[in-house]
Enzyme design. Structure first.
Site, mmCIF file in Angstrom:
data_model
loop_
_atom_site.group_PDB
_atom_site.id
_atom_site.type_symbol
_atom_site.label_atom_id
_atom_site.label_comp_id
_atom_site.label_asym_id
_atom_site.label_seq_id
_atom_site.Cartn_x
_atom_site.Cartn_y
_atom_site.Cartn_z
ATOM 1 N N TYR A 157 0.836 -1.211 0.000
ATOM 2 C CA TYR A 157 0.000 0.000 0.000
ATOM 3 C C TYR A 157 0.873 1.264 0.000
ATOM 4 C CZ TYR A 157 -3.753 3.146 1.607
ATOM 5 O OH TYR A 157 -4.669 4.165 1.723
ATOM 6 N N LYS A 161 1.037 4.160 -2.951
ATOM 7 C CA LYS A 161 0.697 5.578 -2.718
ATOM 8 C C LYS A 161 1.905 6.481 -2.965
ATOM 9 C CE LYS A 161 -3.641 4.886 -1.612
ATOM 10 N NZ LYS A 161 -4.733 5.357 -2.482
HETATM 11 P P1 NAP Z 1 -13.462 2.320 1.166
HETATM 12 O O1 NAP Z 1 -14.499 2.812 2.108
HETATM 13 O O2 NAP Z 1 -13.005 0.904 1.270
HETATM 14 O O3 NAP Z 1 -13.965 2.626 -0.337
HETATM 15 C C1 NAP Z 1 -13.168 2.238 -1.434
HETATM 16 C C2 NAP Z 1 -13.920 2.527 -2.728
HETATM 17 O O4 NAP Z 1 -13.101 2.084 -3.830
HETATM 18 C C3 NAP Z 1 -15.233 1.766 -2.833
HETATM 19 O O5 NAP Z 1 -16.168 2.531 -3.532
HETATM 20 C C4 NAP Z 1 -14.838 0.544 -3.664
HETATM 21 O O6 NAP Z 1 -15.959 -0.017 -4.340
HETATM 22 C C5 NAP Z 1 -13.868 1.176 -4.638
HETATM 23 N N1 NAP Z 1 -12.980 0.205 -5.290
HETATM 24 C C6 NAP Z 1 -12.145 -0.697 -4.709
HETATM 25 N N2 NAP Z 1 -11.501 -1.408 -5.639
HETATM 26 C C7 NAP Z 1 -11.921 -0.937 -6.848
HETATM 27 C C8 NAP Z 1 -11.595 -1.255 -8.179
HETATM 28 N N3 NAP Z 1 -10.730 -2.224 -8.495
HETATM 29 N N4 NAP Z 1 -12.208 -0.552 -9.178
HETATM 30 C C9 NAP Z 1 -13.099 0.424 -8.882
HETATM 31 N N5 NAP Z 1 -13.437 0.768 -7.630
HETATM 32 C C10 NAP Z 1 -12.856 0.095 -6.629
HETATM 33 O O7 NAP Z 1 -12.128 3.176 1.280
HETATM 34 P P2 NAP Z 1 -11.869 4.700 1.722
HETATM 35 O O8 NAP Z 1 -11.339 4.693 3.087
HETATM 36 O O9 NAP Z 1 -13.041 5.552 1.378
HETATM 37 O O10 NAP Z 1 -10.641 5.034 0.755
HETATM 38 C C11 NAP Z 1 -10.773 5.826 -0.427
HETATM 39 C C12 NAP Z 1 -9.374 6.213 -0.883
HETATM 40 O O11 NAP Z 1 -8.732 6.962 0.148
HETATM 41 C C13 NAP Z 1 -8.456 5.017 -1.169
HETATM 42 O O12 NAP Z 1 -7.619 5.305 -2.277
HETATM 43 C C14 NAP Z 1 -7.614 4.914 0.092
HETATM 44 O O13 NAP Z 1 -6.376 4.297 -0.146
HETATM 45 C C15 NAP Z 1 -7.479 6.385 0.449
HETATM 46 N N6 NAP Z 1 -7.142 6.627 1.854
HETATM 47 C C16 NAP Z 1 -7.998 6.256 2.850
HETATM 48 C C17 NAP Z 1 -7.645 6.520 4.177
HETATM 49 C C18 NAP Z 1 -8.519 6.172 5.351
HETATM 50 O O14 NAP Z 1 -8.074 6.366 6.497
HETATM 51 N N7 NAP Z 1 -9.741 5.683 5.143
HETATM 52 C C19 NAP Z 1 -6.413 7.132 4.458
HETATM 53 C C20 NAP Z 1 -5.584 7.473 3.413
HETATM 54 C C21 NAP Z 1 -5.962 7.223 2.113
HETATM 55 P P3 NAP Z 1 -16.278 -1.596 -4.214
HETATM 56 O O15 NAP Z 1 -16.274 -1.921 -2.752
HETATM 57 O O16 NAP Z 1 -17.598 -1.782 -4.883
HETATM 58 O O17 NAP Z 1 -15.160 -2.265 -4.970
#
Ligand code: NAP
Length: 249
Positions: A157, A161
């Protein structure tokens, strides 16, 4: 970003979490939101469409694997057939497959790099071809504090990133002459399904590192994405904006 009557915003991974909050933030009668998702059934995606429509916005959702170049190209073809332009691309879709480096399987590495990094390349290339013809556009990539700090159990991961940050800067330099900005937002610890899955001890450890003393909300990230896509951010490109409560300075 608009000097016209209608803007088209594409969000990857818009069915829940940060992507959903971004969709809701962009919800306006003069904005068409087109988001995708992949693994989950359509329930969460339909809820997001409903939330955006409740706010007076327009939204459509498709099931697309961002790691597949063919699926991404078909998706952008459909966006163009339906709406004729792409003003904003938010590369938000991301996954984790956490485990210690020495235990990490090749498939854990490949899957995370495929979705989090190759997926951003696939979508950015498809959108850039459209935006170059428009001579305008905004691209916002979802990085992570882990991409600059590293983290135990997240070699795949963190690499994805960190790579995304390099991709952001290269694309920003290539696309600037065409009036397109490319930036990254690097969230810290945000309350979504992704972090809900972490063990209690890990969560407590993360919270202890945050000077503001709390986890972030998806809306904290969405408002920065909306700013980077707005006319006010027209002179910002190639930057990484940290949204982490002071976890990394
Ligand atoms: P999340 O709640 O798990 O949501 C992830 C989203 O990405 C869902 O809509 C999922 O849809 C979609 N997705 C996953 N694999 C995919 C694929 N192969 N093609 C198209 N869509 C896909 O995650 P989140 O926390 O909101 O994270 C969103 C972004 O922020 C990510 O890039 C993550 O790395 C980044 N981020 C998050 C955090 C945190 O603390 N939450 C911190 C830093 C960065 P499906 O489930 O239908 O596949």
């Amino acid at each position: 970003m608009k000097d016209k009557d209608f803007q088209v915003v594409v969000i990857t991974g818009g069915s829940k979490g940060i992507g959903r909050a971004i969709g809701v933030k962009f919800a306006r009668p003069d904005t068409q939101i087109y988001f995708n998702h992949y693994d989950s059934d359509d329930k969460a995606a339909n809820e997001t469409v409903g939330l955006i429509r409740d706010m007076g916005g327009n939204a459509r959702a498709s099931r697309v694997n961002v790691a597949s170049l063919d699926e991404v190209q078909d998706f952008f073809k459909e966006v163009m057939e339906q709406f004729g332009r792409v003003d904003v691309l938010v590369n938000n879709a991301g996954i984790t497959m956490d485990t210690l480096l020495v235990r990490m399987k090749e498939t854990d590495w490949d899957r995370v790099i495929d979705v989090n990094l190759k997926g951003v390349f696939n979508c950015t290339q498809a959108a850039a071809k459209i935006m170059i013809r428009q001579r305008s556009g905004r691209i916002v990539n979802m990085a992570s504090v882990v991409g600059v700090m590293g983290n135990v159990g997240q070699a795949n991961y963190a690499a994805s990133k960190a790579g995304l940050i390099g991709l952001t800067k290269a694309a920003a330099k290539e696309l600037a002459p065409r009036g397109i900005t490319v930036n990254a937002v690097a969230p810290g610890f945000i309350d979504t399904d992704m972090t809900a899955a972490l063990p209690k001890k890990v969560k407590e450890g993360m919270l202890a590192q945050i000077p503001l003393g709390r986890s972030g909300q998806p809306e904290d990230v969405a408002s920065v994405v909306a700013f980077l896509a707005s006319p006010e951010a027209g002179y910002i490109t190639g930057q990484v904006i940290h949204v982490n409560g002071g976890m990394y300075m």
